[in-house]
Design a protein around this motif. Structure first.
Motif, short mmCIF file in Angstrom:
data_model
loop_
_atom_site.label_atom_id
_atom_site.label_comp_id
_atom_site.label_asym_id
_atom_site.label_seq_id
_atom_site.Cartn_x
_atom_site.Cartn_y
_atom_site.Cartn_z
N SER A 1 0.82 -1.21 0.00
CA SER A 1 0.00 0.00 0.00
C SER A 1 0.85 1.26 0.00
O SER A 1 0.48 2.27 -0.56
N ASN A 2 2.01 1.20 0.63
CA ASN A 2 2.89 2.36 0.63
C ASN A 2 3.97 2.19 -0.44
O ASN A 2 4.63 1.16 -0.52
N THR A 3 4.15 3.21 -1.27
CA THR A 3 5.24 3.19 -2.22
C THR A 3 6.46 3.82 -1.57
O THR A 3 6.39 4.36 -0.48
N LYS A 4 7.57 3.75 -2.23
CA LYS A 4 8.80 4.33 -1.70
C LYS A 4 9.04 5.70 -2.34
O LYS A 4 8.44 6.07 -3.35
N ALA A 5 9.96 6.45 -1.76
CA ALA A 5 10.17 7.84 -2.17
C ALA A 5 11.04 7.98 -3.42
O ALA A 5 11.10 9.06 -4.00
N GLU A 6 11.70 6.91 -3.85
CA GLU A 6 12.63 7.04 -4.97
C GLU A 6 12.01 7.69 -6.20
O GLU A 6 12.57 8.65 -6.74
N PRO A 7 10.84 7.23 -6.70
CA PRO A 7 10.27 7.89 -7.87
C PRO A 7 9.83 9.32 -7.59
O PRO A 7 9.82 10.16 -8.50
N TRP A 8 9.48 9.61 -6.34
CA TRP A 8 9.11 10.98 -5.98
C TRP A 8 10.33 11.90 -5.97
O TRP A 8 10.23 13.07 -6.32
N ILE A 9 11.49 11.38 -5.58
CA ILE A 9 12.72 12.16 -5.67
C ILE A 9 13.02 12.48 -7.13
O ILE A 9 13.38 13.62 -7.48
N GLN A 10 12.86 11.50 -7.98
CA GLN A 10 13.09 11.72 -9.41
C GLN A 10 12.11 12.74 -9.99
O GLN A 10 12.50 13.62 -10.77
N PHE A 11 10.85 12.61 -9.60
CA PHE A 11 9.84 13.56 -10.08
C PHE A 11 10.11 14.95 -9.52
O PHE A 11 9.95 15.96 -10.23
N ALA A 12 10.52 15.04 -8.26
CA ALA A 12 10.87 16.34 -7.68
C ALA A 12 11.99 16.99 -8.48
O ALA A 12 11.97 18.21 -8.73
N ASN A 13 12.97 16.21 -8.91
CA ASN A 13 14.05 16.75 -9.74
C ASN A 13 13.51 17.29 -11.06
O ASN A 13 13.95 18.34 -11.55
N ALA A 14 12.55 16.58 -11.65
CA ALA A 14 11.97 17.02 -12.91
C ALA A 14 11.18 18.32 -12.73
O ALA A 14 11.25 19.23 -13.56
N VAL A 15 10.44 18.42 -11.62
CA VAL A 15 9.69 19.64 -11.34
C VAL A 15 10.65 20.80 -11.10
O VAL A 15 10.44 21.91 -11.59
N LEU A 16 11.71 20.55 -10.33
CA LEU A 16 12.71 21.60 -10.11
C LEU A 16 13.34 22.04 -11.42
O LEU A 16 13.54 23.24 -11.65
N LEU A 17 13.64 21.09 -12.29
CA LEU A 17 14.23 21.44 -13.58
C LEU A 17 13.29 22.35 -14.37
O LEU A 17 13.73 23.36 -14.94
N LYS A 18 12.01 22.02 -14.38
CA LYS A 18 11.06 22.86 -15.09
C LYS A 18 10.97 24.25 -14.47
O LYS A 18 10.95 25.26 -15.19
N ASP B 1 13.85 15.81 -21.46
CA ASP B 1 14.98 15.83 -22.38
C ASP B 1 15.10 17.18 -23.09
O ASP B 1 16.21 17.67 -23.33
N LEU B 2 13.98 17.79 -23.42
CA LEU B 2 14.05 19.09 -24.11
C LEU B 2 14.49 20.20 -23.18
O LEU B 2 15.15 21.16 -23.62
N PHE B 3 14.14 20.12 -21.90
CA PHE B 3 14.67 21.10 -20.95
C PHE B 3 16.19 20.95 -20.85
O PHE B 3 16.93 21.95 -20.80
N ILE B 4 16.66 19.71 -20.83
CA ILE B 4 18.11 19.48 -20.76
C ILE B 4 18.79 19.93 -22.06
O ILE B 4 19.87 20.54 -22.03
N ALA B 5 18.15 19.67 -23.19
CA ALA B 5 18.69 20.15 -24.47
C ALA B 5 18.81 21.67 -24.47
O ALA B 5 19.81 22.24 -24.94
N GLU B 6 17.82 22.34 -23.91
CA GLU B 6 17.85 23.80 -23.82
C GLU B 6 19.01 24.28 -22.94
O GLU B 6 19.69 25.27 -23.26
N TYR B 7 19.22 23.58 -21.83
CA TYR B 7 20.34 23.93 -20.96
C TYR B 7 21.66 23.86 -21.73
O TYR B 7 22.47 24.79 -21.69
N TYR B 8 21.88 22.76 -22.44
CA TYR B 8 23.14 22.62 -23.17
C TYR B 8 23.25 23.65 -24.30
O TYR B 8 24.36 24.13 -24.60
N ALA B 9 22.15 24.01 -24.90
CA ALA B 9 22.19 24.96 -26.01
C ALA B 9 22.42 26.39 -25.54
O ALA B 9 23.07 27.18 -26.24
#
Length: 507
Positions: free
Chosen positions: A197-214, A342-350
């Protein structure tokens, strides 16, 4: 067993999203009123209401503003949207839904969650950051610092830049406090029926990183975020699957995916893809990405034209002439795809790292990921049709992001990125609807071509009868403050003109 119980509860909440605007909950209502309900039920409730807004309300409004959608022949409910006319009533249900049925409930979770339950606190902070980002990007200024003070019925409106700064700080802190194996209360985004019933935080850490990136990239024109983005990319811990509400719908009234429910309950057939989108994608015959969420009309994968009322301008035209959304009960609501990341990361590199080789790598990866999600197997041909232009990287990224968000029907984020990146831009030789001559209108829709001779691929166009306050060759930059907000809060600021940008687009 627990997930089945939650699915039943979610069905009830899905039904609640269809109530009248008059039934909305006051954002200043005491949030402690629902503390008798546990987090395992409150969190999925907030998620379902977020899905409803991103699947229907803000999706439709933003999609028309970004020329992802247009209105069907014989339909006029959204004609004003397609002319870039957005009033205070257009988004009031979504505004109330996000405040009273998403943020207020997340606020309750924060209040009743123990400090050592860092996984749940991270999930809560991530969805709060995501939701406040949506509201800031829609309206520019919203109640924030005083929004959930039960003693204050007239909360002030905070500037979007200040809100971004605070939600970023809170999300960074919540992420720092959490570890991958922390438990998270029941949720739809990352729980599944075959897990505990309880999931772990690992995917939420990954999603938090994606939200921060945006968040970082969206404010990057006005805030120096290079070091933060650089650190996130170096950490390289982003989601490994598309993030959205995908496995939580069923074929029973009250449990349908939101856009399907809207179609069934309100019997609307107003949405069709915009001609700008279908004509741009049609440049590559093998690009079938639009078939993921749309099906051909009688004359092919052809969308309609913004600002037109074809039932009167082209007598005999009908809904079935144009491509239609694939309304389905289990239609996913994607809130962050791998292609977007991926497009946010592409923008960073560009732009920040000046590494066009890496920018092209992530740009291509975004197209490949979107093709995979949409079931398009001709990846090489699609890549060949949208070659990365290092001399105008932002144009390449902007147009592709518009297409990608169009394929997954995330109209709101498409509008945000067009406003921010400036692409697609308007036709250089600006003529309102140049590919239909309104002085001698086409006699039959069969005369339309998938790519009209005088349409400039990958551009927007000024709708016929465009809202004068927006004008020729311009986008609406914000929604009017919601009527619920203005009606009940004396501190609501005066409505700003639709051409006034939100803080991150004020260059």
């Amino acid at each position: 067993m627990k997930m089945n119980k939650i699915l039943t509860f979610a069905a009830v909440l899905t039904a609640l999203t269809m109530v009248s605007c008059k039934d909305y909950l006051d954002i200043n209502q005491d949030p402690n009123a629902i503390t008798e309900v546990g987090n395992d039920f409150i969190f999925p409730t907030a998620e379902v209401n977020l899905a409803a807004t991103m699947g229907v309300g803000f999706n439709i409004n933003g999609g028309y503003a970004a020329e992802i959608y247009s209105q069907n022949a014989g339909c006029s409910n959204y004609l004003n949207y397609s002319q870039f006319q957005f009033s205070a009533t257009n988004t009031t249900r979504s505004y109330s839904q996000l405040f009273a049925r998403v943020l207020a409930q997340l606020d309750v979770i924060e209040k009743q969650t123990k400090e050592d339950e860092t996984g749940t606190l991270l999930a809560c902070a991530t969805l709060k950051a995501y939701t406040f980002q949506i509201l800031v990007d829609a309206y520019g200024e919203i109640p924030y610092s005083e929004a959930f003070d039960a003693t204050n019925t007239q909360p002030k409106y905070d500037d979007g830049k200040d809100i971004y700064a605070d939600i970023i700080e809170k999300l960074e802190t919540a992420k720092a406090n959490a570890s991958a194996y922390d438990n998270v209360c029941n949720n739809f985004l990352f729980s599944s029926v075959d897990k505990a019933s309880n999931t772990k935080a690992e995917p939420w850490i990954q999603f938090a990183n994606a939200v921060l990136l945006k968040l970082y990239m969206r404010e990057s024109a006005v805030v120096d975020v290079k070091s933060k983005v650089e650190a996130l990319i170096a950490e390289d811990n982003f989601p490994t699957t598309n993030v959205g509400f995908d496995k939580c719908w069923s074929d029973a009234k009250g449990s349908w995916s939101p856009l399907y429910a809207e179609k069934k309950e309100i019997t609307t057939s107003d949405i069709t893809p915009n001609y700008a989108l279908t004509a741009t994608v049609a440049q590559c015959e093998s690009d079938t990405r639009l078939y993921y969420n749309y099906e051909k009309g009688a004359h092919g994968m052809i969308g309609s034209i913004s600002g037109t009322n074809l039932s009167t301008e082209m007598p005999g035209s009908k809904t079935s002439d144009f491509a239609q959304p694939k309304y389905r009960f289990n239609q996913p609501i994607w809130i962050m795809t791998l292609a977007e990341i991926d497009l946010f990361i592409a923008e960073y590199y560009a732009t920040m790292a000046s590494n066009m080789t890496k920018a092209e790598e992530y740009y291509n990866a975004a197209i490949e990921s979107n093709c995979d999600l949409c079931g398009c197997t001709a990846v090489d041909k699609v890549l060949a049709s949208y070659k990365f232009d290092s001399s105008n990287a932002i144009q390449s990224i902007g147009i592709q992001k518009w297409i990608i968000l169009g394929t997954v029907m995330n109209g709101f984020e498409a509008w945000c990125e067009v406003r921010r990146l400036g692409y697609p831009t308007f036709e250089k030789d600006e003529k309102s609807n140049t590919f239909i001559d309104y002085k001698t209108p086409l006699k039959d829709v069969s005369e339309w071509r998938e790519v009209a001779v005088d349409y400039q691929i990958g551009t927007l166009y000024t709708p016929k009868n465009v809202e004068p306050k927006v004008g020729v060759g311009k986008l609406a930059q914000r929604f009017d403050y919601a009527s619920d907000s203005k009606q009940y809060n004396s501190n609501a600021p005066a409505t700003k003109e639709p051409t006034v940008p939100v803080f991150w687009a004020a260059k």
